[in-house]
Every structure is written in C-alpha cells, then in structure tokens.
Design an enzyme around this catalytic site. Structure first.
Site, mmCIF file in Angstrom:
data_model
loop_
_atom_site.group_PDB
_atom_site.id
_atom_site.type_symbol
_atom_site.label_atom_id
_atom_site.label_comp_id
_atom_site.label_asym_id
_atom_site.label_seq_id
_atom_site.Cartn_x
_atom_site.Cartn_y
_atom_site.Cartn_z
ATOM 1 N N ASP A 180 -1.277 20.434 -14.866
ATOM 2 C CA ASP A 180 -1.873 19.260 -15.505
ATOM 3 C C ASP A 180 -1.434 19.292 -16.963
ATOM 4 O OD1 ASP A 180 -3.442 17.413 -16.857
ATOM 5 O OD2 ASP A 180 -5.300 17.940 -15.832
ATOM 6 N N LYS B 2 -4.573 8.342 -20.191
ATOM 7 C CA LYS B 2 -4.680 8.940 -21.517
ATOM 8 C C LYS B 2 -3.436 8.619 -22.357
ATOM 9 C CE LYS B 2 -8.510 10.772 -19.862
ATOM 10 N NZ LYS B 2 -8.425 10.702 -18.404
ATOM 11 N N ARG C 89 0.829 -1.205 0.000
ATOM 12 C CA ARG C 89 0.000 0.000 0.000
ATOM 13 C C ARG C 89 0.867 1.260 0.000
ATOM 14 N NH1 ARG C 89 -2.079 2.779 4.100
ATOM 15 N NH2 ARG C 89 -1.922 1.079 5.597
ATOM 16 N N TYR D 184 -10.560 20.389 -16.758
ATOM 17 C CA TYR D 184 -11.214 19.091 -16.770
ATOM 18 C C TYR D 184 -12.390 19.111 -15.801
ATOM 19 C CZ TYR D 184 -11.894 14.079 -15.997
ATOM 20 O OH TYR D 184 -12.440 12.830 -15.861
#
Length: 381
Positions: A179, A204, A54, A106
């Site tokens: 971004d 993407k 984790r 976005y």
C-alpha cells in the site's frame, strides 16, 4: 507519446496524460464513456473489443496506462475505492491461505481483514512494522501466501524497507503487496524495489481534490494472480464509474506538483515543531529523529510525503482541544488533497484502536506554509 520512452520524465507523462489525443476530434482531454453495453457484429464478435462495462470501460484505458507508466508496471486496474482494490487482492486467495499484515496500518482495512477475511477463511497474522526484523521472522514461521506492507504506515508513519521485505517474502515463496498511498509513485516505486503488487487509494493523492472515491492496483507481471484479481473486480462489480475515472485522470495531471508542494510544507512544519515541548512527538519520516529515517532517505526520492502526526504533550483532552481550535486545517477524515486536514485519529478509529490517544493526524496540503504553521501555533497555545 510512448510511456516507455526513456527521454520522457514522469512529470511530462502525467501532465500530458501520456500525450494521447482521442479520435476522431483529437481531444486533448479524453472523452467520458457512459455506455454499459456494446453491440456485437453479425457474426457475434465485438468489433470494439468491449462486451459489458462491469468488466471494463474504455474510460479506464488512459488512467490505467498512466498509473502503470508511473509505477513502472506492465498493467494497472482501477477499482471503486481503495478498500475495493485492497480487498480484491485478498479475495483472489483461497480459504486457508495465510497472510501477513502490519500491526500499524490503515484502520478501516485492518478491520475488514479481521471482520471479513478471517470469517471468510483466510488466516491473518500481524507483524510489528515498527520492528525492522519482525516481518522476516514471521513470514518464515509458517507457509505464507501473501504479505501486505503499508509504508509510510497510517497514522504513525512507520517506514518499511520494501527491498528487504521483498527478499524475505520471496524467499518464503510468498507475494508482496504494498500500500503506497501516502508515498505515491512520485516518491516511491515499490515494483522497482521488488514488490509484486502496488495499491493506491486513488481517492487520496492520485486524485487530490476530495471529489472522487477510487482505488487502483498495479502489478509487476500479468500472471495468474493478476488474472484472478481482474475476475474478482468484474465478478464482484467493484468498478469505478466513468465520470470518476475522468476526474481521476484530471487530478493525476498535477500529481507531481501537488505531492512535491505538500511534502515541502510537511517537512517545514515538522522541522518547526520538532523541538517544541508542547508536542511530545513529531512523527514524520523526513526528520532525522524518525526511527526509520535512514530507510526513508534510501527509499523515498524527492520528498517524504504530506502526512505527519503530532502528539500533544498535555495528553488526550488537550489533543482534542487543539484539533478543535484549528481554523485553516479542516477537521475531516481523508488525506492527500490540496487542502490541509486534521483529525484526532483515535476518536475516529474508535474502540480497539492502536493509535495513541494524544495523536493528531495532519494531511498537509498546498497552502502557504506560514498560514499552516500559524494555525498550529494559535491552536496549541
């Protein structure tokens, strides 16, 4: 292979996955590590340097190192999604901190900022990223902790000058996060332009095959903020699975070929329809008619990306009908993959959207460009 070797081009680093081979079998393709836990030695130490997956996974090492090399960053971190990567940046801040984000961005992350970050205690203000001076004006109005830039910005592809933004943000004592999903490190390297953090929805272009949900952050320095973000990832469990990490590594080997092919196709489509009266606007940073074309030329090297939007002159219903008639373009949400996608974006975003009602967003893939142009022609006729 040394990722800092100046004689090696990014294309080589990506195609060879940094040239690493796994021991003891000299695997060209890195193995997938599925163990969630690791054995201690008798003295309580961890000889393999791992404790629990984790917090980290050995399968992250190579894709994170490759992304860091491509971005010119000392470190990168994989996340379960682009949303998780973006959220981790804001979750590392303190309640009461002011952040600035672009008005045009976005949609799903804008919604997260308003519906999670604000109730959680952050002060979220927006600047107009279509106005080159608005960011610098607003960052100086009040004490600001972090500024978020998305460039080119989804879905109208506004371009923000990262270097100018960095000067204004740093003068105000704030952190600049970019971004860069649609630009990719193939076309823009924000850290070289002054950014402190870079985010990619690796779902993407980095993966590029519509079969992985993933996100990544890269940092300009391994500072206290980066350590806090690393804690947020592990503490919140926003980790990527080992199989997804392997698929992402696979996808990045062809990153440069795919991005350049998609950019070439998108530019050809934009030029073909730029003066077509059936479209009121062709929104693409590579066109001289784009309001920020000068910034795009200065900031993007080797192409302008595979994303463009068409605004149908006949209005909203005509834009929906146009989308419905497309045959080669697939009507699906997402972007940056090898296949071309289209969507009537305002319908996807729903009530409250800032997206023009007549806009159709195209994610241009690597098909033969004549087939894509012909598909648009038959659908708009």
């Amino acid at each position: 292979m040394n990722p800092k070797d100046p004689t090696l081009h990014p294309e080589t680093l990506a195609a060879q996955g940094l040239g690493r081979v796994a021991q003891p079998y000299a695997d060209i393709v890195p193995p997938i590590h599925v163990s969630t836990t690791y054995e201690r030695s008798g003295d309580g130490t961890y000889p393999g340097g791992r404790v629990y997956s984790r917090a980290d996974n050995p399968g992250y090492d190579q894709p994170e190192a490759l992304i860091a090399a491509l971005e010119g960053a000392p470190s990168a971190m994989l996340f379960a999604s682009g949303q998780a990567a973006s959220a981790a940046v804001f979750q590392s801040l303190a309640a009461g901190d002011r952040v600035l984000a672009p008005r045009n961005m976005y949609w799903a992350f804008r919604k997260w900022l308003l519906e999670f970050a604000v109730p959680w205690g952050l002060v979220v203000d927006f600047y107009d990223n279509a106005d080159p001076g608005d960011l610098a004006k607003r960052v100086g109005e009040k004490k600001t902790r972090l500024v978020w830039v998305e460039t080119p910005a989804n879905p109208t592809w506004d371009v923000t000058d990262i270097a100018d933004a960095a000067r204004a943000v740093h003068a105000a004592g704030a952190v600049l996060a970019v971004d860069s999903t649609c630009a990719t490190p193939v076309l823009t390297r924000p850290i070289e332009l002054g950014a402190d953090l870079v985010m990619h929805s690796a779902t993407k272009y980095l993966n590029g095959h519509s079969d992985v949900i993933a996100g990544v952050l890269a940092t300009a320095r391994d500072d206290d903020l980066w350590k806090r973000i690393r804690y947020v990832r592990g503490g919140g469990g926003a980790i990527l699975g080992p199989f997804e990490a392997a698929l992402l590594m696979r996808g990045m080997r062809t990153l440069h070929l795919r991005v350049k092919a998609a950019s070439t196709n998108a530019l050809a489509i934009a030029r073909h329809f730029e003066k077509d009266k059936r479209f009121s606007h062709v929104l693409y940073p590579g066109l001289a008619s784009h309001p920020a074309s000068a910034i795009a030329v200065r900031q993007m090297s080797g192409g302008f990306g595979g994303m463009l939007s068409l605004r149908v002159a006949a209005g909203e219903q005509a834009s929906k009908d146009f989308t419905a008639r497309l045959k080669v373009f697939k009507r699906a949400t997402s972007l940056g993959s090898v296949e071309s996608l289209a969507e009537h974006r305002a319908s996807v975003e729903g009530p409250g959207t800032f997206c023009p009602a007549d806009l159709v967003r195209l994610s241009v893939g690597i098909e033969h460009v004549d087939d894509l142009i012909n598909d648009i022609e038959q659908a708009i006729s």
